[in-house]
Structure formats: C-alpha cells, structure tokens
Design an enzyme around this catalytic site. Structure first.
Site: not given
Ligand code: LCS
Length: 395
Positions: A185, A210
């Site tokens: 990731d 992000k």
């Molecule tokens: N991987 C990482 C490192 C993340 O920080 C997040 C979401 C995801 C995967 C998942 O991605 P999503 O499905 O939300 O696009 N991180 C978040 C956080 O740290 N705060 O809110 C969401």
C-alpha cells in the site's frame, strides 16, 4: 505522448495517459459516461468477449476515461498496467480475493489502515483464510512468520498511523523465496516519493482518495502491476466482483493527478518545518516523521523513499485529554479523517480511523490512545505552525 516512460516524474504527472478523444481533439480527456458500448455486429461483440478484438464492452469491464487514468498511474509507478477501483478498500479487497483462498495464509503489517486488517480478521477468516499481522519493520519477524501456505505479504510503508517503515526489498526477497506475492500500500508516499517496483514489489496499491486525487472530493483506488499474469488474474476477479471505478470518478482523479507533484513537494516542505517545530516543543512527548533524525528508520527512508512525505504522528503531554485539546482548538487545520489533500487534516486514530481494530492490537501496534495524526497540506508553513502553537499553549 511518445517516450513518456523515459521522462522524469514531474513531466509524467502532467502528460502520462493518452487522451482518447479522436473525434474533436479535446485537450481535457472526455468523460465517457456510458455503461455500455455498441457493437458493429454480432460477430464483433462475440470477438470482444473472447478477447480476440480490442475494444470496450461494458463499463464494469473497462471504459476509455478509466483507461486514461490507469495508463497514467501505471507510467508513474514504473509499471505496465493498472486497474482502477471504486475505493482504496475495493483495491485491497480485490488483492485479498485474488491471492487468498481457504487454507491460505497472509502476513500483514500490524499497523495498517484499520479496515485493511479488520476485513481479513472478520470476513476473510470466515472463508478459512489464516493471518498474522506483525511488526513488518522488523524483518526477522517477517522471516519467522512465513509458513508453507503463505500466499501474500501485504505491507504499508510508511504505516498508517505509526509512520513505521518496512524494508520493501527485504520483504520481496522473503515473499519470492516462498512463492508468495508482495503487495504494498503506497498511499502515504504517492508515486512521486516511492516506487516499490524498483524494490521488487509485485503489486502496488493506492487509495487515490488521498494524494493522487488530492482535492478531498472523490473516493477511488488503484492496483498497479509490472507482470501481466498477476494483472490478468486480478482483472478477472475485479470484473466479476464489481469494485470498478465510475468514469466520472476516474475523471475527477485525473484532474487532481496533474498537480500531484506540486502538491506533494509543497506539503512535504511544510511537514519538515512542522515536524522540526513539534520535536522541540515542551508540550510534545514524541514526534514520528521519517525526515527527523530521531525516526528509527530515517536511514531506510533515505534509501527507499525520494522524500519524507507529509504525514506526521505525535503525542502531547496529558495523553488523550491533551490530544483532545489540540484537536478541539485547531483553527486552520481541519478536524477530519482522510489525508493527502491540499489542506491540513488532523485526527485521532484510536477513536477514529483505527477504532475498528481491537484495543490490544492497537496497543501492540504502537497506536497509543494519545497518538494524533496530522496530514500536512499546502498552506503557508508559518500559519500552520502558529495554529498548532495556539493549540499547544492551551494544554
Ligand atoms: N490504505 C490507506 C493507507 C489508507 O489510509 C486508506 C484510507 C485506505 C487504504 C482505504 O482507502 P479508501 O477506501 O478510503 O479510499 N484511509 C483513511 C484514513 O486514514 N482516514 O480516513 C480514510
């Protein structure tokens, strides 16, 4: 653009991805907002389904706007192909579904975005998947955790929210010696600051919500490959279970992508200033930022990262109460989860992003109740520092 792969990242970020508009020559990529594509004949439709003729069929299986985005990110990650998904978690789940089955074993970083771990512990375990979430920053632990049935090693570096680093090349070697796949990731770094294929990773994943999109207005994810066999296996799973991105969503990410390099560089300049400031502040107990000499993996950061990024975690005096004082008094930073946008966001992992993990696992992973995570944005660094100063003075 010709020879885009030979260009530097600042150029690739602007030009990677072929503009698919052959009709009017629109400079901005068109949004092909369609669910399905007309065939010229029954024979052509059949050939497309058989993969004997290129062309689009149905948007869950592919769409020109999505292809532009996929091509751009694949180029930026020094990969050959990519699959965009509806969210970062759709990308993570797609990797799990592709490379795990009943009786298979996964090794993951213990400090990891909460749901990436919890979906294994709560859901994939119901289908007989075995797991060990360990401190992957300690390579000896990774070696010890490997079993004959280990199919996947999934790491996050820097990890959310402890900012611990894992040695990508060392993990790749362990995975490959055991016939397993290494997925990483890369969300916290974006393709500007870390390119894991250079360190032999097999699959790169991003939450495009992000840095890649960067405007806090869209959710999306992506998987990048440099091996066609792994991509084809994953593509079949993604297309059948249906976590595909929508063309409008892909278009918004493409628009945000074009300023990725500018945003990432400005945010990390600010982050270094803020990390230095926090480290000398009497109300701050500790700070974790890879650009600080005090970070235990500062040397590894210099080797495998091209910059230190803009994610900082820290703890203030007074534990959780002190942390609440900071979060409830920010005026410039915004109290919100998510990260990697142009604006500064501050949040409390134990009660927010990582609250789905059980308390003991959080504590083992170093996600203390007092830990505050800040995603530094592109504001003026002095204004950000002044904002934190007025908060810290209230403790
Ligand atoms: N991987 C990482 C490192 C993340 O920080 C997040 C979401 C995801 C995967 C998942 O991605 P999503 O499905 O939300 O696009 N991180 C978040 C956080 O740290 N705060 O809110 C969401």
């Amino acid at each position: 653009m010709k020879n885009i792969k030979s260009k530097r990242k600042d150029t690739q970020v602007i030009h990677a991805g072929t503009n698919p508009d052959k009709t009017y020559g629109s400079v901005a990529p068109p949004i092909y907002q369609t669910s399905t594509f007309k065939f010229d004949s029954a024979e052509q439709g059949a050939k497309r389904f058989l993969g004997e003729e290129p062309g689009y069929i149905y948007t869950r299986l592919g769409n020109p706007t999505t292809s532009t985005l996929q091509e751009a990110i694949a180029t930026l990650e020094n990969g050959t192909s990519a699959l965009a998904t509806a969210s970062g978690m759709a990308a993570v789940s797609t990797i799990y579904m592709t490379f795990l089955e009943a009786g298979a074993h996964i090794i993951g970083s213990e400090a990891i975005y909460g749901p990436s771990r919890v979906v294994i512990e709560n859901e994939f375990s119901r289908f007989g998947v075995e797991y060990d979430f360990i401190d992957t920053s300690d390579i000896e632990q990774v070696k010890k955790a490997v079993k004959p049935n280990t199919k996947l090693i999934f790491i996050e570096t820097p990890a959310n929210p402890t900012i611990k680093l894992t040695d990508i090349k060392a993990c790749a070697e362990i995975a490959h010696n055991n016939g397993a796949v290494l997925a990483i990731d890369n969300t916290f770094m974006s393709p500007i600051l870390q390119n894991p294929f250079d360190y032999d990773a097999d699959i790169i994943m991003h939450s495009m919500t992000k840095y890649i999109n960067g405007h806090t207005d869209v959710v999306g994810g992506i998987l990048v490959f440099n091996n066609d066999e792994l991509m084809q296996r994953t593509r079949k799973v993604l297309h059948n279970h249906g976590g595909t991105i929508d063309p409008s969503q892909a278009w918004l990410v493409l628009r945000g992508l074009r300023t990725l390099s500018l945003r990432v560089n400005k945010a990390q300049e600010n982050a270094q200033v803020i990390a230095n400031y926090l480290e000398q502040h009497p109300k701050v107990k500790w700070v974790r930022y890879p650009g600080l000499k005090s970070h235990p993996h500062h040397e590894l950061a210099k080797q495998q990262m091209k910059g230190f990024g803009s994610m900082i975690s820290f703890e203030v005096e007074g534990g959780i109460e002190g942390g609440k004082t900071v979060m409830n008094n920010v005026e410039l930073a915004t109290l919100a989860v998510s990260l990697g946008g142009f604006e500064t966001l501050i949040q409390h992992p134990a009660s927010m992003t990582h609250s789905s993990m059980n308390k003991q696992d959080r504590s083992n992973a170093g996600i203390t109740d007092g830990l505050i995570r800040i995603s530094i944005g592109c504001e003026d660094a002095q204004d950000l520092q002044d904002d934190l100063e007025q908060c810290l003075n209230k403790i």
